[in-house]
Motif scaffolding. Structure first.
Motif, PDB file in Angstrom:
ATOM      1  N   ASP A 167      -4.258  -1.139  -4.081  1.00 23.56           N
ATOM      2  CA  ASP A 167      -5.048  -0.177  -3.906  1.00 23.56           C
ATOM      3  C   ASP A 167      -6.092  -0.156  -2.691  1.00 23.56           C
ATOM      4  O   ASP A 167      -6.744   0.962  -2.446  1.00 23.56           O
ATOM      5  CB  ASP A 167      -6.160  -0.057  -5.279  1.00 23.56           C
ATOM      6  N   SER A 168      -6.022  -1.351  -2.175  1.00 28.84           N
ATOM      7  CA  SER A 168      -7.027  -1.303  -0.908  1.00 28.84           C
ATOM      8  C   SER A 168      -6.051  -1.331   0.364  1.00 28.84           C
ATOM      9  O   SER A 168      -4.953  -1.813   0.261  1.00 28.84           O
ATOM     10  CB  SER A 168      -7.944  -2.497  -1.062  1.00 28.84           C
ATOM     11  N   ARG A 220       0.768  -1.116   0.040  1.00 32.56           N
ATOM     12  CA  ARG A 220       0.072   0.034   0.161  1.00 32.56           C
ATOM     13  C   ARG A 220       0.955   1.074   0.118  1.00 32.56           C
ATOM     14  O   ARG A 220       0.547   2.162  -0.542  1.00 32.56           O
ATOM     15  CB  ARG A 220      -0.857   0.042   1.182  1.00 32.56           C
ATOM     16  N   LYS A 278      -2.977   5.150   2.908  1.00 34.31           N
ATOM     17  CA  LYS A 278      -1.800   5.280   2.447  1.00 34.31           C
ATOM     18  C   LYS A 278      -0.752   6.114   3.160  1.00 34.31           C
ATOM     19  O   LYS A 278       0.466   5.400   3.732  1.00 34.31           O
ATOM     20  CB  LYS A 278      -1.613   6.031   0.940  1.00 34.31           C
TER      21      LYS A 278
END
Length: 147
Positions: free
Chosen positions: A49-50, A43, A54
């Protein structure tokens, strides 16, 4: 000291385990996320993306070496040795990275967080990577590559 393991550091290992458990619990209770290092690293660098936000992933990943440096500065370093060539480390790192993607998580995610939640998938994954590690050490000793 344990006579079979003259360099064992049981108190330090116990305290480190407590800190790992505390950080995993804080991540799970505070964010509802598993503190698996491979997922957080993916991440942080934008491969996944999950997962955790971030900025949290980046803070976690950056905090790992910074925490180690802080402890080393406070209590002194721990003597370490590395392979004479960087290639076993590179190959090992790539294999671990592939394995974490294949197994949907790493040892920290499955072994610490998954086992504590009694996740069947994590129990299976932990048994497989521990068994693989035992088999690798046995094979290396059998062929005289490890003493």
């Amino acid at each position: 000291m344990i006579s079979a393991f003259p360099h064992a550091m049981p108190l330090e290992g116990f305290l480190g385990g407590l800190l790992i458990g505390l950080s995993a619990a804080l991540m799970l209770l505070g964010l509802g996320r598993i503190a698996g290092v491979s997922g957080l690293a993916a991440r942080a660098v934008g491969i996944a993306d999950s997962g955790a936000p971030k900025d949290i992933a980046i803070a976690f990943v950056v905090g790992l070496p910074l925490g180690a440096l802080l402890i080393a500065a406070l209590v002194g370093g721990i003597p370490t040795t590395f392979a004479p060539s960087i290639w076993p480390l590179v190959i090992g790192g790539l294999l671990v990275g592939y394995g974490t993607r294949l197994g949907s998580g790493c040892t920290s995610g499955h072994g610490v967080c998954g086992l504590s939640r009694l996740s069947p998938r994590s129990i299976t994954a932990t048994l497989i990577f521990m068994g693989s590690g035992f088999a690798t050490v046995a094979a290396l000793r059998l062929f005289g590559l490890l003493s």
